[in-house]
Design a protein around this motif. Structure first.
Motif, short mmCIF file in Angstrom:
data_model
loop_
_atom_site.label_atom_id
_atom_site.label_comp_id
_atom_site.label_asym_id
_atom_site.label_seq_id
_atom_site.Cartn_x
_atom_site.Cartn_y
_atom_site.Cartn_z
N ALA A 27 0.82 -1.21 0.00
CA ALA A 27 0.00 0.00 0.00
C ALA A 27 0.85 1.26 0.00
N LEU A 28 2.06 1.21 0.55
CA LEU A 28 2.93 2.39 0.59
C LEU A 28 3.17 2.99 -0.79
N PHE A 29 3.09 2.17 -1.83
CA PHE A 29 3.41 2.62 -3.18
C PHE A 29 2.17 3.03 -3.98
N HIS A 30 1.01 3.01 -3.36
CA HIS A 30 -0.22 3.45 -4.03
C HIS A 30 -0.33 4.97 -3.96
N ARG A 31 -0.83 5.55 -5.02
CA ARG A 31 -1.00 7.01 -5.04
C ARG A 31 -1.96 7.45 -3.94
N PHE A 32 -1.58 8.50 -3.27
CA PHE A 32 -2.35 9.15 -2.21
C PHE A 32 -2.49 8.32 -0.94
N TYR A 33 -1.75 7.22 -0.83
CA TYR A 33 -1.82 6.41 0.40
C TYR A 33 -1.12 7.14 1.53
N ARG A 34 -1.78 7.19 2.65
CA ARG A 34 -1.21 7.77 3.87
C ARG A 34 -1.46 6.78 4.99
N GLY A 35 -0.41 6.33 5.63
CA GLY A 35 -0.54 5.38 6.73
C GLY A 35 -1.31 5.99 7.89
N PRO A 36 -1.90 5.16 8.73
CA PRO A 36 -2.70 5.65 9.83
C PRO A 36 -1.94 6.59 10.77
N ARG A 37 -0.65 6.37 10.93
CA ARG A 37 0.12 7.23 11.85
C ARG A 37 0.66 8.48 11.17
N THR A 38 0.42 8.67 9.88
CA THR A 38 0.93 9.85 9.18
C THR A 38 -0.17 10.80 8.74
N GLN A 39 -1.40 10.54 9.13
CA GLN A 39 -2.53 11.37 8.69
C GLN A 39 -2.39 12.83 9.13
N ALA A 40 -1.78 13.08 10.27
CA ALA A 40 -1.68 14.45 10.79
C ALA A 40 -0.44 15.19 10.30
N THR A 41 0.42 14.55 9.53
CA THR A 41 1.62 15.21 9.03
C THR A 41 1.40 15.71 7.61
N PRO A 42 2.14 16.74 7.19
CA PRO A 42 1.98 17.25 5.83
C PRO A 42 2.40 16.22 4.78
N GLY A 43 1.79 16.31 3.63
CA GLY A 43 2.15 15.45 2.52
C GLY A 43 0.91 15.01 1.76
N SER A 44 1.13 14.54 0.55
CA SER A 44 0.01 14.14 -0.31
C SER A 44 -0.06 12.63 -0.53
N GLY A 45 0.99 11.89 -0.16
CA GLY A 45 1.00 10.47 -0.40
C GLY A 45 1.42 10.11 -1.82
N LEU A 46 2.13 11.00 -2.48
CA LEU A 46 2.57 10.73 -3.85
C LEU A 46 4.03 10.33 -3.98
N GLY A 47 4.86 10.62 -3.00
CA GLY A 47 6.30 10.41 -3.11
C GLY A 47 6.70 8.99 -3.47
N LEU A 48 6.23 8.01 -2.71
CA LEU A 48 6.63 6.63 -2.99
C LEU A 48 5.95 6.07 -4.24
N ALA A 49 4.80 6.61 -4.61
CA ALA A 49 4.17 6.20 -5.86
C ALA A 49 5.02 6.66 -7.05
N ILE A 50 5.60 7.84 -6.95
CA ILE A 50 6.48 8.35 -8.00
C ILE A 50 7.76 7.51 -8.06
N VAL A 51 8.33 7.20 -6.90
CA VAL A 51 9.51 6.33 -6.86
C VAL A 51 9.21 5.00 -7.54
#
Length: 80
Positions: A8-32
């Protein structure tokens, strides 16, 4: 990283349950993932010592002697 999150880490816009409150879009690892697999590589995640994730990748060797360049490259946006 929770069990079962490795893919799931590599899916677009995926944000783990413990990262919901931190900035980011969930695209970084999908791009990698897209870049590495476009070059016939593999990318994977494991649980890091002390928590979190460790992301690694493997790429095939670059073949300089090939007349068409590296045979693994399949990027549709590459024009040369």
């Amino acid at each position: 990283m929770a069990p079962g999150e490795q893919r799931a880490l590599f899916h677009r816009f995926y944000r783990g349950p413990r990262t919901q409150a931190t900035p980011g879009s969930g695209l970084g690892l999908a791009i990698v993932y897209d870049i590495i697999t476009a070059d016939a590589g593999t990318v994977f995640a494991t649980t890091a010592d002390g928590g979190g994730a460790e992301v690694r990748f493997n790429l095939p060797p670059y073949d300089r002697d090939s007349p068409s360049g590296p045979t693994a490259r399949r990027r549709p946006w590459k024009t040369s």
